[in-house]
Scaffold this motif. Structure first.
Motif, PDB file in Angstrom:
ATOM      1  N   VAL A 509       0.838  -1.193   0.000  1.00  0.00           N
ATOM      2  CA  VAL A 509       0.000   0.000   0.000  1.00  0.00           C
ATOM      3  C   VAL A 509       0.877   1.247   0.000  1.00  0.00           C
ATOM      4  O   VAL A 509       0.643   2.210  -0.732  1.00  0.00           O
ATOM      5  CB  VAL A 509      -0.949   0.012   1.232  1.00  0.00           C
ATOM      6  CG1 VAL A 509      -1.660   1.344   1.360  1.00  0.00           C
ATOM      7  CG2 VAL A 509      -1.960  -1.121   1.117  1.00  0.00           C
ATOM      8  N   PHE A 510       1.942   1.201   0.820  1.00  0.00           N
ATOM      9  CA  PHE A 510       2.795   2.382   0.984  1.00  0.00           C
ATOM     10  C   PHE A 510       3.458   2.801  -0.330  1.00  0.00           C
ATOM     11  O   PHE A 510       3.359   3.958  -0.746  1.00  0.00           O
ATOM     12  CB  PHE A 510       3.856   2.090   2.056  1.00  0.00           C
ATOM     13  CG  PHE A 510       4.856   3.202   2.204  1.00  0.00           C
ATOM     14  CD1 PHE A 510       4.550   4.342   2.931  1.00  0.00           C
ATOM     15  CD2 PHE A 510       6.112   3.108   1.596  1.00  0.00           C
ATOM     16  CE1 PHE A 510       5.469   5.365   3.045  1.00  0.00           C
ATOM     17  CE2 PHE A 510       7.036   4.139   1.709  1.00  0.00           C
ATOM     18  CZ  PHE A 510       6.714   5.270   2.438  1.00  0.00           C
ATOM     19  N   LEU A 515       4.469   6.371  -5.001  1.00  0.00           N
ATOM     20  CA  LEU A 515       4.816   6.573  -6.411  1.00  0.00           C
ATOM     21  C   LEU A 515       3.585   6.837  -7.267  1.00  0.00           C
ATOM     22  O   LEU A 515       3.622   6.710  -8.489  1.00  0.00           O
ATOM     23  CB  LEU A 515       5.552   5.331  -6.942  1.00  0.00           C
ATOM     24  CG  LEU A 515       6.779   4.906  -6.127  1.00  0.00           C
ATOM     25  CD1 LEU A 515       7.424   3.662  -6.721  1.00  0.00           C
ATOM     26  CD2 LEU A 515       7.801   6.029  -6.039  1.00  0.00           C
ATOM     27  N   SER A 516       2.509   7.207  -6.608  1.00  0.00           N
ATOM     28  CA  SER A 516       1.234   7.381  -7.314  1.00  0.00           C
ATOM     29  C   SER A 516       1.287   8.521  -8.328  1.00  0.00           C
ATOM     30  O   SER A 516       2.045   9.481  -8.182  1.00  0.00           O
ATOM     31  CB  SER A 516       0.147   7.653  -6.273  1.00  0.00           C
ATOM     32  OG  SER A 516      -0.955   8.250  -6.864  1.00  0.00           O
ATOM     33  N   CYS A 572      12.956  10.077  -1.722  1.00  0.00           N
ATOM     34  CA  CYS A 572      12.256  10.311  -2.987  1.00  0.00           C
ATOM     35  C   CYS A 572      11.908  11.779  -3.178  1.00  0.00           C
ATOM     36  O   CYS A 572      12.243  12.388  -4.179  1.00  0.00           O
ATOM     37  CB  CYS A 572      10.971   9.503  -3.029  1.00  0.00           C
ATOM     38  SG  CYS A 572      11.165   7.853  -3.649  1.00  0.00           S
ATOM     39  N   LEU A 573      11.223  12.326  -2.164  1.00  0.00           N
ATOM     40  CA  LEU A 573      10.588  13.627  -2.344  1.00  0.00           C
ATOM     41  C   LEU A 573      11.541  14.807  -2.134  1.00  0.00           C
ATOM     42  O   LEU A 573      11.389  15.857  -2.754  1.00  0.00           O
ATOM     43  CB  LEU A 573       9.403  13.781  -1.377  1.00  0.00           C
ATOM     44  CG  LEU A 573       8.243  12.812  -1.539  1.00  0.00           C
ATOM     45  CD1 LEU A 573       7.251  12.972  -0.399  1.00  0.00           C
ATOM     46  CD2 LEU A 573       7.539  13.057  -2.874  1.00  0.00           C
ATOM     47  N   SER A 605      16.583  12.159  -9.057  1.00  0.00           N
ATOM     48  CA  SER A 605      15.667  13.254  -8.713  1.00  0.00           C
ATOM     49  C   SER A 605      14.272  13.058  -9.323  1.00  0.00           C
ATOM     50  O   SER A 605      13.411  13.914  -9.206  1.00  0.00           O
ATOM     51  CB  SER A 605      16.243  14.585  -9.169  1.00  0.00           C
ATOM     52  OG  SER A 605      16.385  14.566 -10.579  1.00  0.00           O
ATOM     53  N   SER A 606      14.081  11.930  -9.962  1.00  0.00           N
ATOM     54  CA  SER A 606      12.829  11.792 -10.716  1.00  0.00           C
ATOM     55  C   SER A 606      11.581  11.693  -9.835  1.00  0.00           C
ATOM     56  O   SER A 606      10.466  11.737 -10.330  1.00  0.00           O
ATOM     57  CB  SER A 606      12.903  10.578 -11.647  1.00  0.00           C
ATOM     58  OG  SER A 606      13.157   9.437 -10.879  1.00  0.00           O
ATOM     59  N   PHE A 607      11.761  11.545  -8.518  1.00  0.00           N
ATOM     60  CA  PHE A 607      10.574  11.502  -7.649  1.00  0.00           C
ATOM     61  C   PHE A 607      10.595  12.608  -6.599  1.00  0.00           C
ATOM     62  O   PHE A 607       9.913  12.518  -5.591  1.00  0.00           O
ATOM     63  CB  PHE A 607      10.436  10.134  -6.992  1.00  0.00           C
ATOM     64  CG  PHE A 607       9.832   9.106  -7.909  1.00  0.00           C
ATOM     65  CD1 PHE A 607       8.448   9.051  -8.091  1.00  0.00           C
ATOM     66  CD2 PHE A 607      10.638   8.218  -8.626  1.00  0.00           C
ATOM     67  CE1 PHE A 607       7.883   8.119  -8.944  1.00  0.00           C
ATOM     68  CE2 PHE A 607      10.077   7.293  -9.483  1.00  0.00           C
ATOM     69  CZ  PHE A 607       8.699   7.248  -9.651  1.00  0.00           C
TER      70      PHE A 607
END
Lengths: 681, 360
Positions: A509-510, A515-516, A572-573, A605-607
């Motif tokens: 779920v996480f 990555l939604s 990620c962010l 850096s793509s996320f």
């Protein structure tokens, strides 16, 4: 005909209400020769017919008058056998009565003779059966008939037939004042076993008894129910069971007070005033529709009440369950209504019925997931908490099967959510009440830690089916929304419900949420992670100052799990180190060699908040607003101060979850920024 | 494979685990008036004790066969004979509240009036003012499995003879009886106010059954449900009854299977010489007087494979609907005919068990 015209009160005849007879009567009148007015062209022809029929009428009229005179003069017993005169007159009366009814005078004569006892019973019965009024029945005739009953000249069966006739013809009686004065007599005759046990009278009296029980003191057999069906039993005091009436009398003697019939119970204050002398309804199932009685049984300690209700409800659910029936269309609505009533009662009592629980356990494995769906799923949420090992095979697995085969995943998810919420509420209630009461609640050898484990397992179970569902549905945003909604509750259990329970969402779920493609999901996830943090920090502080709640503490594994997620998220962010800083075993860490082979530029850096597919739309809008002349969409411009501007821009777009997350989980004061991870106390 | 008439329930094999039945978890403080405002969990928790060991309708994996006639010495032979060789329709009945054996006469009177009233319902002025119906409730002595069992009750509806003779006998038009053979488990779990007569058998017009049933339901707050017999339980009956010794009136053991076909279903009747069936059963049964689920399965499988050898039909893929033996015959719809008084108690014991599992 003459006599009919001379009827005392012709207008009264129009007031009769009894539909079948009055219809017949009106028909007879309009068809009658004298009341017809016709157009002149047809008049002559009609007049001919009229005179012919009048002739025929007058001859039968003579026969009738002869017959009536004969019956009027009867003063002694006349046998029927070999009595041709009697037979002739009887036949005349019968045929005319059936054709056009009898006048009030005729009825008077015949009633008198039938009840005088001068004729044989078979004759009486034939006479009484043909007492059909042409217009009305004179009240005086009925009164004199009743007086015949008092002298007891006629047999029981004739009396009975007269009473039935009276009931059938009641609306044709011209006045009723004197008749009303005779009710005492009628009620008295009800005590007679033969006369009294008439369904018509009983039906009428039960109705009276329902509204004015104090006026009807006699015992009435109950109304019957042919099919066991879903007619909820009427709420009435039992008067049929001698064993029970005896008991009530016994109580009366002791307490010197009369019992209070449930039929009279209408207000809450009545309930409070009479709570010590209230009679139970004869069928406990009737309480479902009576909220006052529900209040009452909720505070009375009488095991038999629960047992009666338990058996009745269990059997009714089982017998009426629609998916056990082959031809179920016609019963489905009834069954739905019944389930609704059961559910409402459970809500009212704030408690599930064990018979309903057993029914669900038994029948869910056979349920098609469609029939009475909303009712069944709502009832599921009232299943009392028990150990997960018991719940899983009977409840969770059948539901999971349906869940995977249903196209409407989110509905079931919602139910599981409400299910868990109910459990949590119960737990909350239980943590408030004292230990004595607590041990009562958990009679199935369950302790608080056992119950907590059950809830934790249930949450894990929801996590598992959520993972599978997201995979099956390609991470559908709608589904994701409901799942994250569920975790919004789960993450706050410690602070909101004061329970030492914290379950992290599964990686299935996480990561799809992280990555939604959708900013709503990402924002929701950020908020959830922020709340997890707040709860864990609060737990840690309480731990440190020894203010533990119910002596439970979170395991270090929970902190570790949280930290793994938070590192992956910040990587990620924020720090643009996606696929690198993830240490979760099922995470998205990838070997640099593998990443190189993908030949994607700036993978790391793509996320981040600029390049994340869910946020890139905002970044484009931001660039367009900040540099309207620049058409190249250079994301690298968002750096340093502009990064902060962009962040403010995102917050202004309503991404409050992201704001709370970044402000709580990332320390931006010192350089380089670092992630605020938690250590277990 | 086999489809059961009633919903097949999950069966757990761990029947030997000690149960917590009998415990009443109602240790709540009560005010002197008997009113307790603090209780909020009665409906779900107060009843755990009645679950006993038959949670969710599991069927036992082992049953005992009573070897001899267990009819008690005071048994009313005339009434017992009346129960035999008649087709009875089975019902389960939940415990009756405030039923009293002292009031049978009063009940007879009330029920007579009720039946008469229901029969005349809807008639205004009608011919036949007296239906001449008389209902009698009486006890059937001696019909007990254990001493704790409650006394069986016979209900008969008789129409009064139309003949003008004084000694003309009333004609019984409908009869039904309540019993509970070895229903100790249920009996122990309910308070004294309740009478456990869980098995009801009716013979006669269904309209009377409905009237009598509704009177009992209304008066004693109980619930009547049709008791159907699953193919699994029919197989048990086939095995258990085959093993019983019968001295007279020996009839063939017959099993009827139903094959769902279109347009009409096909019935297969499989008759076995009773001695052959008994010989087969004797090779299957390990401990005399006791039957296990494994033995029943093995017995049926032997019969199936024998049938398959001759007719190339897999009976295991069909549905067992009827079993007839010298002891009794039973149909999946819930009809039974008992043939031998010697085995009456044994048959009723099994039926009582099925009735109780339906109401719990």
């Amino acid at each position: 005909m003459q006599q009919r015209e001379n009827a005392k009160n012709p207008k009264q005849a129009l007031q009769v209400r009894q539909s079948s007879l009055s219809a017949w009567q009106i028909g007879a009148r309009t068809a009658g020769p004298k009341t017809v007015h016709l157009k002149s062209a047809q008049k002559h022809e009609k007049e001919k017919q009229q005179s012919a029929s009048e002739q025929a009428g007058s001859s039968t009229q003579n026969h009738l008058e002869q017959a009536l005179t004969y019956f009027e003069r009867v003063k002694d017993y006349i046998p029927l056998r070999k009595n041709e005169v009697l037979q002739k007159h009887l036949a005349t009366v019968e045929s005319i009565a059936l054709q056009r009814g009898l006048s009030p005078e005729g009825l008077n004569v015949l009633l008198n003779v039938a009840l005088s006892g001068h004729l044989a019973d078979t004759v009486n019965s034939r006479i009484l059966k043909c007492l059909i009024p042409a217009s009305v029945i004179a009240e005086s005739s009925v009164v004199s008939a009743v007086s015949w009953l008092c002298v007891g000249k006629c047999s029981g069966s004739t009396q009975l037939l007269f009473l039935r006739w009276l009931i059938a013809m009641f609306d044709f009686i011209d006045h009723k004042e004197k008749l009303h004065a005779l009710y005492g007599f009628f009620f008295c005759s009800l005590q007679d076993e033969k006369l009294g046990m008439q369904p018509h009278l009983q039906a009428l009296l039960s109705l009276y008894k329902l509204f004015c029980p104090e006026l009807v003191s006699i015992t009435l057999p109950a109304k019957m129910k042919v099919r066991n069906g879903l007619i909820l039993p009427a709420c009435s005091t039992d008067t049929n069971n001698p064993a029970r009436s005896k008991e009530i009398n016994h109580v009366d003697i002791l307490s010197h007070s009369e019992s209070f019939p449930v039929e009279q119970l209408h207000t809450f204050s009545q309930l409070l005033q009479n709570i010590h002398r209230l009679e139970f309804p004869s069928q406990m199932g009737s309480v479902l529709r009576n909220s006052l009685l529900l209040h009452y049984i909720n505070c009375v300690k009488d095991e038999s009440i629960y047992l009666r209700l338990y058996y009745w409800m269990g059997q009714t659910l089982q017998e009426e369950c629609t998916w056990y029936k082959l031809d179920n269309q016609q019963y489905e609505e009834e069954f739905k209504d019944f389930l609704d009533i059961v559910y409402k009662t459970e809500c009212f009592l704030q408690e599930g019925f064990s018979s309903c629980e057993e029914f669900l356990y038994k029948s869910l494995p056979l349920w098609d997931g469609f029939c009475c769906r909303s009712q069944i799923l709502r009832l599921v949420s009232w299943i009392p908490l028990s150990s997960f090992s018991e719940m899983k095979p009977h409840l969770c697995e059948p539901l999971a099967q349906l869940f995977f085969t249903s196209s409407l995943y989110f509905k079931v998810i919602q139910v599981l959510l409400s299910f868990c919420l109910t459990l949590l509420c119960i737990l909350k209630l239980m943590s408030c009440v004292n230990v004595v009461c607590f041990s009562d609640c958990c009679s199935r050898n369950t302790t608080l830690s056992g119950l907590l484990n059950s809830v934790a397992e249930l949450i894990h179970f929801v996590g598992w089916i959520s993972t599978v569902a997201l995979r099956l549905e390609n991470n559908a945003t709608f589904l994701m929304y409901f799942i994250l909604d569920f975790y919004e509750t789960v993450c706050d259990v410690y602070l909101k419900y004061n329970l030492p329970l914290l379950v992290m969402p599964p990686p299935g779920v996480f990561y799809p949420a992280l990555l939604s493609m959708d900013s709503v999901s990402l924002n929701q996830l950020c908020y959830i992670m922020y709340r997890y943090r707040t709860n864990l920090v609060a737990a840690k502080e309480n731990e440190l100052i020894k203010k533990t709640i119910l002596q439970f503490k979170f395991s270090s594994q929970t902190y570790q799990e949280y930290n793994q997620y938070i590192m992956a998220m910040v990587g990620c962010l924020w720090t643009s180190s996606a696929f690198q800083k993830d240490i979760h075993p099922q995470g998205i860490r990838l070997d640099p060699e593998v990443l190189k082979k993908t030949r994607v530029q700036e993978v790391r850096s793509s996320f981040n908040i600029v390049h994340h597919p869910a946020l890139m739309g905002y970044a484009i809008l931001f660039l367009q607003q900040a540099w309207p002349e620049d058409k190249t969409l250079n994301f690298n411009l968002i750096k340093g101060r502009r990064w902060n501007w962009y962040l403010e821009y995102l917050y202004m777009q309503g991404l409050q979850g992201l704001k709370l997350f970044i402000e709580s989980s990332i320390n931006r004061v010192s350089q380089p920024c670092y992630i605020l991870i938690l250590t277990s106390p | 494979m086999r489809r059961s008439g009633r919903p097949s329930l999950r069966r757990r094999q761990d029947m030997d685990t000690p149960d917590s039945g009998g415990k009443t978890p109602l240790g709540r403080k009560t005010a002197e008036t008997g009113i307790n405002f603090t209780s909020s969990t009665r409906f779900s928790r107060g009843l755990t004790f009645i679950r006993g060991h038959t949670l969710f309708g599991q069927s036992p994996t082992r049953r005992i066969i009573p070897q001899t006639s267990l009819l008690q010495e005071n048994a009313d032979s005339q009434k017992i004979a009346f129960l035999l060789r008649k087709q009875w329709t089975l019902y389960s009945v939940t415990p009756m509240y405030k039923f009293s054996y002292d009031n049978l006469k009063e009940y007879s009177r009330l029920l007579s009036a009720f039946v008469a009233a229901e029969k005349q319902k809807g008639l205004a002025v009608e011919v036949g003012n007296d239906l001449g119906i008389k209902v009698t409730l009486s006890t059937i002595l001696g019909l007990k499995g254990t001493d704790q069992d409650q006394v069986a009750i016979l209900v008969q509806i008789a129409s009064r003879s139309q003949l003008p003779f004084e000694n003309a006998e009333d004609k019984v038009v409908w009869s039904g009886w309540f019993c509970c053979i070895s229903g100790d488990d249920l009996l122990e779990s309910v308070p004294e106010d309740f009478t456990c007569l869980s098995l009801f058998l009716a013979n006669g017009a269904e309209s009377y059954t409905a009237i009598v049933g509704s009177w009992f339901q209304k008066t004693f707050d109980c619930y009547f449900s049709r008791l159907t017999i699953s193919p699994l339980n029919l197989a048990w009956m086939a095995a258990m009854w085959t093993g019983c010794k019968v001295d007279s009136h020996i009839a063939a053991t017959e099993l009827v299977f139903s094959v769902p076909c279109i347009p009409q279903s096909l019935d297969i009747s499989y008759a076995i010489h009773p001695e052959d069936a008994k010989a087969l059963w004797d090779t299957v049964q390990k401990t005399p007087g006791e039957v296990t689920q494994e033995e029943v399965n093995l017995f049926m499988d032997c019969l199936y494979s024998h049938f398959h050898r001759h007719f190339k039909i897999h009976l295991s893929a069909t549905r067992l609907v009827k079993v007839s033996t010298s002891i009794a015959s039973a149909h999946c719809d819930g009809n039974i005919k008992i043939l031998h008084s010697k085995h009456l108690i044994g048959v009723l014991m099994l039926l009582t068990e099925l009735a109780i599992s339906q109401i719990q």
